[in-house]
Design a protein around this motif. Structure first.
Motif, PDB file in Angstrom:
ATOM      1  N   ARG A  92       0.833  -1.213   0.000  1.00  0.00           N
ATOM      2  CA  ARG A  92       0.000   0.000   0.000  1.00  0.00           C
ATOM      3  C   ARG A  92       0.861   1.254   0.000  1.00  0.00           C
ATOM      4  NH1 ARG A  92      -3.976  -2.612   4.178  1.00  0.00           N
ATOM      5  NH2 ARG A  92      -5.532  -3.450   2.755  1.00  0.00           N
ATOM      6  N   LYS A  93       1.951   1.230   0.733  1.00  0.00           N
ATOM      7  CA  LYS A  93       2.862   2.367   0.769  1.00  0.00           C
ATOM      8  C   LYS A  93       3.454   2.616  -0.617  1.00  0.00           C
ATOM      9  CE  LYS A  93       6.955   3.994   3.232  1.00  0.00           C
ATOM     10  NZ  LYS A  93       7.952   3.665   4.251  1.00  0.00           N
ATOM     11  N   GLU A  94       3.862   1.557  -1.295  1.00  0.00           N
ATOM     12  CA  GLU A  94       4.422   1.684  -2.642  1.00  0.00           C
ATOM     13  C   GLU A  94       3.381   2.230  -3.617  1.00  0.00           C
ATOM     14  OE1 GLU A  94       7.613   1.608  -5.132  1.00  0.00           O
ATOM     15  OE2 GLU A  94       7.632   1.018  -3.031  1.00  0.00           O
ATOM     16  N   LYS A  95       2.140   1.757  -3.494  1.00  0.00           N
ATOM     17  CA  LYS A  95       1.064   2.225  -4.369  1.00  0.00           C
ATOM     18  C   LYS A  95       0.801   3.711  -4.142  1.00  0.00           C
ATOM     19  CE  LYS A  95      -3.806   1.496  -5.417  1.00  0.00           C
ATOM     20  NZ  LYS A  95      -5.019   0.782  -5.044  1.00  0.00           N
ATOM     21  N   THR A  96       0.794   4.146  -2.897  1.00  0.00           N
ATOM     22  CA  THR A  96       0.576   5.555  -2.569  1.00  0.00           C
ATOM     23  C   THR A  96       1.690   6.420  -3.140  1.00  0.00           C
ATOM     24  OG1 THR A  96      -0.577   4.920  -0.544  1.00  0.00           O
ATOM     25  CG2 THR A  96       0.235   7.181  -0.673  1.00  0.00           C
ATOM     26  N   LYS A  97       2.939   5.960  -3.028  1.00  0.00           N
ATOM     27  CA  LYS A  97       4.057   6.714  -3.594  1.00  0.00           C
ATOM     28  C   LYS A  97       3.904   6.856  -5.105  1.00  0.00           C
ATOM     29  CE  LYS A  97       8.195   5.478  -2.314  1.00  0.00           C
ATOM     30  NZ  LYS A  97       9.338   4.679  -1.831  1.00  0.00           N
ATOM     31  N   TYR A  98       3.495   5.800  -5.770  1.00  0.00           N
ATOM     32  CA  TYR A  98       3.301   5.837  -7.219  1.00  0.00           C
ATOM     33  C   TYR A  98       2.183   6.816  -7.585  1.00  0.00           C
ATOM     34  CZ  TYR A  98       1.842   4.503 -11.874  1.00  0.00           C
ATOM     35  OH  TYR A  98       1.483   4.526 -13.195  1.00  0.00           O
ATOM     36  N   GLU A  99       1.059   6.729  -6.880  1.00  0.00           N
ATOM     37  CA  GLU A  99      -0.072   7.615  -7.173  1.00  0.00           C
ATOM     38  C   GLU A  99       0.288   9.079  -6.948  1.00  0.00           C
ATOM     39  OE1 GLU A  99      -3.191   6.080  -4.729  1.00  0.00           O
ATOM     40  OE2 GLU A  99      -3.805   4.608  -6.228  1.00  0.00           O
ATOM     41  N   ASN A 100       1.011   9.369  -5.870  1.00  0.00           N
ATOM     42  CA  ASN A 100       1.413  10.747  -5.592  1.00  0.00           C
ATOM     43  C   ASN A 100       2.343  11.272  -6.678  1.00  0.00           C
ATOM     44  OD1 ASN A 100      -0.123  10.791  -3.290  1.00  0.00           O
ATOM     45  ND2 ASN A 100       1.596  10.391  -1.911  1.00  0.00           N
ATOM     46  N   SER A 101       3.257  10.454  -7.135  1.00  0.00           N
ATOM     47  CA  SER A 101       4.176  10.852  -8.191  1.00  0.00           C
ATOM     48  C   SER A 101       3.420  11.110  -9.489  1.00  0.00           C
ATOM     49  CB  SER A 101       5.227   9.758  -8.398  1.00  0.00           C
ATOM     50  OG  SER A 101       6.052  10.067  -9.477  1.00  0.00           O
ATOM     51  N   PHE A 102       2.454  10.261  -9.800  1.00  0.00           N
ATOM     52  CA  PHE A 102       1.659  10.432 -11.013  1.00  0.00           C
ATOM     53  C   PHE A 102       0.863  11.736 -10.951  1.00  0.00           C
ATOM     54  CE2 PHE A 102      -2.243   9.862 -13.449  1.00  0.00           C
ATOM     55  CZ  PHE A 102      -1.715   9.528 -14.685  1.00  0.00           C
ATOM     56  N   LYS A 104       1.499  14.402  -9.180  1.00  0.00           N
ATOM     57  CA  LYS A 104       2.420  15.542  -9.252  1.00  0.00           C
ATOM     58  C   LYS A 104       2.792  15.830 -10.706  1.00  0.00           C
ATOM     59  CE  LYS A 104       6.859  17.187  -7.509  1.00  0.00           C
ATOM     60  NZ  LYS A 104       8.034  16.868  -6.704  1.00  0.00           N
ATOM     61  N   GLY A 105       3.080  14.797 -11.459  1.00  0.00           N
ATOM     62  CA  GLY A 105       3.401  14.969 -12.869  1.00  0.00           C
ATOM     63  C   GLY A 105       2.223  15.518 -13.656  1.00  0.00           C
ATOM     64  N   ALA A 106       1.018  15.046 -13.349  1.00  0.00           N
ATOM     65  CA  ALA A 106      -0.179  15.530 -14.037  1.00  0.00           C
ATOM     66  C   ALA A 106      -0.410  17.013 -13.740  1.00  0.00           C
ATOM     67  CB  ALA A 106      -1.388  14.707 -13.626  1.00  0.00           C
ATOM     68  N   ARG A 107      -0.171  17.428 -12.501  1.00  0.00           N
ATOM     69  CA  ARG A 107      -0.313  18.852 -12.147  1.00  0.00           C
ATOM     70  C   ARG A 107       0.687  19.705 -12.918  1.00  0.00           C
ATOM     71  NH1 ARG A 107      -1.204  16.886  -6.832  1.00  0.00           N
ATOM     72  NH2 ARG A 107       1.001  17.123  -6.352  1.00  0.00           N
ATOM     73  N   MET A 108       1.903  19.196 -13.045  1.00  0.00           N
ATOM     74  CA  MET A 108       2.936  19.943 -13.763  1.00  0.00           C
ATOM     75  C   MET A 108       2.560  20.097 -15.245  1.00  0.00           C
ATOM     76  SD  MET A 108       6.349  18.362 -11.946  1.00  0.00           S
ATOM     77  CE  MET A 108       7.446  19.029 -13.152  1.00  0.00           C
ATOM     78  N   VAL A 109       2.046  19.049 -15.854  1.00  0.00           N
ATOM     79  CA  VAL A 109       1.636  19.121 -17.254  1.00  0.00           C
ATOM     80  C   VAL A 109       0.471  20.095 -17.413  1.00  0.00           C
ATOM     81  CG1 VAL A 109       0.566  17.788 -19.126  1.00  0.00           C
ATOM     82  CG2 VAL A 109       2.496  16.846 -17.869  1.00  0.00           C
ATOM     83  N   LYS A 110      -0.474  20.049 -16.488  1.00  0.00           N
ATOM     84  CA  LYS A 110      -1.627  20.946 -16.551  1.00  0.00           C
ATOM     85  C   LYS A 110      -1.185  22.408 -16.454  1.00  0.00           C
ATOM     86  CE  LYS A 110      -6.083  21.815 -14.380  1.00  0.00           C
ATOM     87  NZ  LYS A 110      -7.013  21.396 -13.326  1.00  0.00           N
ATOM     88  N   GLU A 111      -0.285  22.720 -15.544  1.00  0.00           N
ATOM     89  CA  GLU A 111       0.227  24.086 -15.415  1.00  0.00           C
ATOM     90  C   GLU A 111       0.991  24.500 -16.660  1.00  0.00           C
ATOM     91  OE1 GLU A 111       2.401  24.937 -11.856  1.00  0.00           O
ATOM     92  OE2 GLU A 111       0.923  23.908 -10.610  1.00  0.00           O
TER      93      GLU A 111
END
Length: 118
Positions: A92-102, A104-111
């Motif tokens: 679950r910890k690994e999944k959360t890290k992956y989701e948070n990274s994804f 963050k990247g989506a926010r950067m692309v949107k901006e």
């Protein structure tokens, strides 16, 4: 599910095998894509001041990652439950890290797209 089981100090019963497979099936629900490889070691450590001591150890190899959990308890079932909980926590910890990274990247692309319009 491919499980390699090694026992030390006692004979593995069908009841314990079924219990182990049931617990690992619950963990396997968190593993997506591909076939995980399970290596399990169950052992009887001997008698202590508080009774018998049982040890369970699991290595889970999946997608180039290795997750490991080990625990000792007064019963084999308790040791299996403890390693199941530990593995689920790690996954679950690994999944959360992956989701948070994804995200963050989506926010950067949107901006980037938003500021690129002007």
């Amino acid at each position: 599910m491919h499980i390699r089981i090694k026992t030390t100090g006692y004979e593995l019963s069908d009841n314990t095998r079924a219990y182990l497979e049931e617990r690992l099936a619950a963990v396997e629900k968190l593993v997506h894509g591909g076939e995980p490889i399970w290596e399990v070691e169950l052992s009887r450590e001997g008698s202590g001041a508080h009774g018998e001591l049982w040890r369970a150890e699991v290595n889970l190899a999946h997608d180039g990652e290795v997750y490991r959990a080990a625990n000792a308890a007064e019963t084999m079932h308790a040791a299996i439950d403890a390693i199941k909980d530990d593995l689920m926590h790690q996954l679950r910890k690994e999944k959360t890290k992956y989701e948070n990274s994804f995200r963050k990247g989506a926010r950067m692309v949107k901006e980037w797209l938003r500021f690129g319009e002007h």
